[in-house]
Enzyme design. Structure first.
Site, PDB file in Angstrom:
ATOM      1  N   ASP A  36       0.286   5.005   1.854  1.00  0.00           N
ATOM      2  CA  ASP A  36      -0.529   5.384   3.013  1.00  0.00           C
ATOM      3  C   ASP A  36      -1.717   6.262   2.629  1.00  0.00           C
ATOM      4  O   ASP A  36      -1.583   7.234   1.878  1.00  0.00           O
ATOM      5  CB  ASP A  36       0.339   6.103   4.053  1.00  0.00           C
ATOM      6  CG  ASP A  36       1.407   5.192   4.639  1.00  0.00           C
ATOM      7  OD1 ASP A  36       1.092   4.031   4.936  1.00  0.00           O
ATOM      8  OD2 ASP A  36       2.549   5.654   4.784  1.00  0.00           O
TER       9      ASP A  36
ATOM     10  N   ARG B 233       5.285   6.840  13.202  1.00  0.00           N
ATOM     11  CA  ARG B 233       5.233   7.454  11.875  1.00  0.00           C
ATOM     12  C   ARG B 233       4.702   8.876  11.954  1.00  0.00           C
ATOM     13  O   ARG B 233       3.746   9.149  12.681  1.00  0.00           O
ATOM     14  CB  ARG B 233       4.329   6.629  10.953  1.00  0.00           C
ATOM     15  CG  ARG B 233       4.420   7.032   9.476  1.00  0.00           C
ATOM     16  CD  ARG B 233       3.462   6.207   8.634  1.00  0.00           C
ATOM     17  NE  ARG B 233       2.113   6.785   8.598  1.00  0.00           N
ATOM     18  CZ  ARG B 233       1.035   6.132   8.212  1.00  0.00           C
ATOM     19  NH1 ARG B 233       1.126   4.853   7.858  1.00  0.00           N
ATOM     20  NH2 ARG B 233      -0.143   6.738   8.179  1.00  0.00           N
TER      21      ARG B 233
ATOM     22  N   HIS C  10       0.826  -1.205   0.000  1.00  0.00           N
ATOM     23  CA  HIS C  10       0.000   0.000   0.000  1.00  0.00           C
ATOM     24  C   HIS C  10       0.863   1.258   0.000  1.00  0.00           C
ATOM     25  O   HIS C  10       2.046   1.225   0.335  1.00  0.00           O
ATOM     26  CB  HIS C  10      -0.914   0.031   1.231  1.00  0.00           C
ATOM     27  CG  HIS C  10      -0.169   0.184   2.527  1.00  0.00           C
ATOM     28  ND1 HIS C  10       0.560  -0.846   3.102  1.00  0.00           N
ATOM     29  CD2 HIS C  10      -0.024   1.250   3.366  1.00  0.00           C
ATOM     30  CE1 HIS C  10       1.112  -0.424   4.219  1.00  0.00           C
ATOM     31  NE2 HIS C  10       0.782   0.846   4.400  1.00  0.00           N
TER      32      HIS C  10
ATOM     33  N   HIS D 219       4.619   0.261  -0.203  1.00  0.00           N
ATOM     34  CA  HIS D 219       5.456  -0.481   0.734  1.00  0.00           C
ATOM     35  C   HIS D 219       4.662  -1.569   1.436  1.00  0.00           C
ATOM     36  O   HIS D 219       3.432  -1.579   1.423  1.00  0.00           O
ATOM     37  CB  HIS D 219       6.098   0.455   1.765  1.00  0.00           C
ATOM     38  CG  HIS D 219       5.115   1.208   2.613  1.00  0.00           C
ATOM     39  ND1 HIS D 219       4.463   2.352   2.184  1.00  0.00           N
ATOM     40  CD2 HIS D 219       4.662   0.985   3.875  1.00  0.00           C
ATOM     41  CE1 HIS D 219       3.666   2.804   3.131  1.00  0.00           C
ATOM     42  NE2 HIS D 219       3.754   1.981   4.183  1.00  0.00           N
TER      43      HIS D 219
END
Length: 402
Positions: A188, A350, A186, A335
């Site tokens: 984000d 994150r 995916h 990723h």
């Protein structure tokens, strides 16, 4: 004629299949169903950053003006590279590791050059970084206003609602019967109207081995396609949806802080700084191509999804260590992570700046007056390499040995 259950054994088998289907629908998918469980460990030194799911409601996101900091960078990146001990490109296509820089000491000019480098290389890695989450957020804010996630956990420490917690330990083992590895690739929150730009993830606890992250280049995928396929995809748009992620959270008994949305983005987008074209679909959130028959959409997306996950020429894989940090450009890479480390702990934080609305090739060229480019062709030109021409007719198969 299809077989018909006419005995008690047949009816019992049907009942058992229904029971299994009901169980399987509730299996833990780490992508769509985050877990609030975690192993009890009062001595864990990062307990303040363990997952927390507050019951709060956030307003829908509104559009904001974003100007990419890479536009202000020195194309040669002299202040960033001049401060480094070593700059190593990990593959020809994607991924660079920099050593000798303390991210806490970055100047605004160096941050701009980092944004440009990430835009060009897809993902950039640093190790042995002592910056705390507040300092990580400060760097992220330089790149754009920060995104607050509607479903995933935030730290228990107050005031960190803009932090996305990535956490797994022995408490719950992902069940591979609940998902296919392809589905975990995916970019984000691509369902947002303004999806993320230069995103960072710092690992604070990880196993000695396992739990690697892989990135796949959308630039390289675009460059690998035939000119006719490139042109075809440039005219398409696709629907990206947050619905499954919200439903997964609710199925796990968790509160959804902002109602899910769906957005339509170009299948090929152009990076605002590099001007390079990138495939912009992903298995995690892209649901269908709009304006074409479903069968056609399914075939195209399945092809692109498998290129993302299967073509190792597009990939870089990073082995984490504590205090490693990655910066990647969510506009041009996808990723995924390996789930090979259970029951060990893997914990990361994150920070996610919002980017601009994705631009199609047509919209970019109309806005800028520039021609959007194929990254690989531009690299070959810089290297003085004659650009290979596509030949018509049949070609002879050539072998490759390794």
């Amino acid at each position: 004629m299809a077989p018909v259950a006419t005995s008690e054994n047949g009816n019992g088998r049907i009942a058992e299949l229904k029971r299994q289907a009901n169980v399987e629908s509730k299996l833990f998918n780490p992508f769509y169903s985050p877990t609030a469980d975690s192993a009890s460990d009062d001595t864990y030194n990062h307990a303040a950053y363990k997952p927390y799911f507050p019951v709060v409601n956030w307003e829908p996101l509104t559009e904001v003006n974003v100007t990419d900091r890479g536009l202000s960078a020195d194309p040669e990146k002299r202040t960033l590279f001049g401060a480094a001990q070593k700059v190593k490109h990990l593959t020809p296509t994607i991924g660079t590791e920099i050593t000798g820089i303390d991210l806490r000491q970055l100047t605004p000019a160096q941050k701009d050059e980092l944004a440009l480098l990430v835009a060009e290389r897809g993902v950039v890695f640093f190790r042995d970084q002592e910056l705390n989450i507040h300092e990580q957020l400060d760097i992220a804010r330089h790149f754009g206003p920060l995104h607050k996630h509607a479903t995933t956990p935030i730290p228990k420490e107050p005031g960190l609602e803009e932090v996305h917690v990535v956490y797994n330990d022995a408490a719950r083992r992902p069940d591979s019967s609940a998902f296919a590895k392809l589905e975990l690739w995916h970019s984000d929150v691509t369902y947002e109207i303004q999806p993320p730009s230069t995103t960072s993830l710092k690992v604070i606890t990880c196993p000695e081995n396992g739990g690697d992250t892989l990135w796949s280049s959308g630039y390289a995928l675009y460059s690998s396609l035939s000119p006719r396929m490139q042109t075809y995809l440039e005219g398409l748009s696709a629907l990206h949806s947050a619905v499954a992620q919200a439903e997964g959270s609710r199925a796990a008994g968790l509160h959804v802080r902002r109602e899910p949305i769906e957005s339509i983005h170009p299948v090929i987008r152009v990076h605002p700084v590099t001007g390079w074209k990138s495939v912009y679909v992903n298995p995690g959130f892209t649901r269908r191509i709009v304006g074409v028959p479903k069968a056609e959409s399914d075939v195209i997306l399945n092809f692109l999804f498998h290129q993302i996950s299967d073509n190792v020429d597009f990939h870089v894989r990073f082995r984490w260590e504590p205090n490693s940090i990655a910066f990647w450009d969510n506009r041009v890479v996808t990723h995924t992570a390996t789930f090979d480390f259970w029951p060990q702990r893997r914990h990361a934080l994150r920070a996610t700046p919002r980017g601009e609305k994705p631009e199609s090739v047509e919209d970019y060229e109309r806005r800028t007056g520039k021609v959007a480019k194929d990254r690989q062709i531009e690299i070959w030109k810089q290297q003085g390499v004659e650009v290979p021409q596509i030949k018509n007719g049949a070609s002879r198969a050539r072998g490759y040995n390794d």
